[in-house]
Scaffold this active site. Structure first.
Site, PDB file in Angstrom:
ATOM      1  N   HIS A  63      19.572  24.195  73.268  1.00 20.71           N
ATOM      2  CA  HIS A  63      19.409  25.056  74.444  1.00 20.71           C
ATOM      3  C   HIS A  63      17.996  25.607  74.626  1.00 20.71           C
ATOM      4  CE1 HIS A  63      19.894  27.807  71.130  1.00 20.71           C
ATOM      5  NE2 HIS A  63      19.340  28.732  71.898  1.00 20.71           N
ATOM      6  N   HIS A  78      13.742  28.448  77.393  1.00 18.64           N
ATOM      7  CA  HIS A  78      15.135  28.746  77.046  1.00 18.64           C
ATOM      8  C   HIS A  78      16.017  28.339  78.223  1.00 18.64           C
ATOM      9  CE1 HIS A  78      18.645  30.932  75.650  1.00 18.64           C
ATOM     10  NE2 HIS A  78      18.021  31.101  74.494  1.00 18.64           N
TER      11      HIS A  78
END
Length: 160
Positions: A63, A78
């Site tokens: 992620h 992110h």
């Protein structure tokens, strides 16, 4: 003296937004560092996420990833908020920690619909880790779309 500035480019096609818009206080209040938020313009299909800068992959997770650009500068991308909880579902890694990458290299393939269906926000902070606010200038127009490679920000570093 100012060292060579780092141009941070858009890692995927998205809508540019202020970090204060991110529904996570750690990012919204610049605790990690100043940055810019990106919101994918499409949640159907795969989003190819590219390196926003050149350097060495300092960390990579399904992620998120960070790239060490040298001179004590590290850029974090992110993908979504709390998407660590997906345990890699909807993400495919194309790099490993320690790899040298160039701006524009493919880093991660992401299916935002997986995160969206699980109820996670799709805001994607692009952060100059532990930078001083005064050294970070957003050059993208907030509230407007950006495409891969569009300059988002300039990070300057002054020698101590």
């Amino acid at each position: 003296m100012t060292l060579e500035p780092v141009i941070i480019a858009a890692p995927f096609t998205a809508m540019a937004a202020a970090m204060s818009y991110v529904p996570d206080e750690v990012f919204a209040s610049n605790i990690v560092g100043p940055g810019i938020a990106l919101i994918p313009t499409s949640t159907s299909g795969r989003v190819e996420v590219f390196a926003p800068v050149s350097g060495v992959v300092a960390a990579v997770f399904p992620h998120a990833f960070s790239i060490d650009v040298g001179d004590s500068r590290n850029v974090l991308v992110h993908l979504g908020i709390d998407t660590v909880e997906l345990r890699g579902d909807g993400f495919e890694l194309h790099v490993s920690q320690g790899d040298t990458v160039e701006r524009g290299d493919l880093m991660i393939s992401w299916e935002p619909s997986v995160a969206e269906q699980a109820g996670y926000a799709l805001h994607c902070p692009v952060v100059a880790v532990q930078a001083e606010d005064s050294d970070f200038d957003i050059v993208a127009e907030l509230g407007q779309p950006v495409t891969v490679g569009t300059p988002l920000a300039v990070w300057r570093l002054r020698e101590a």
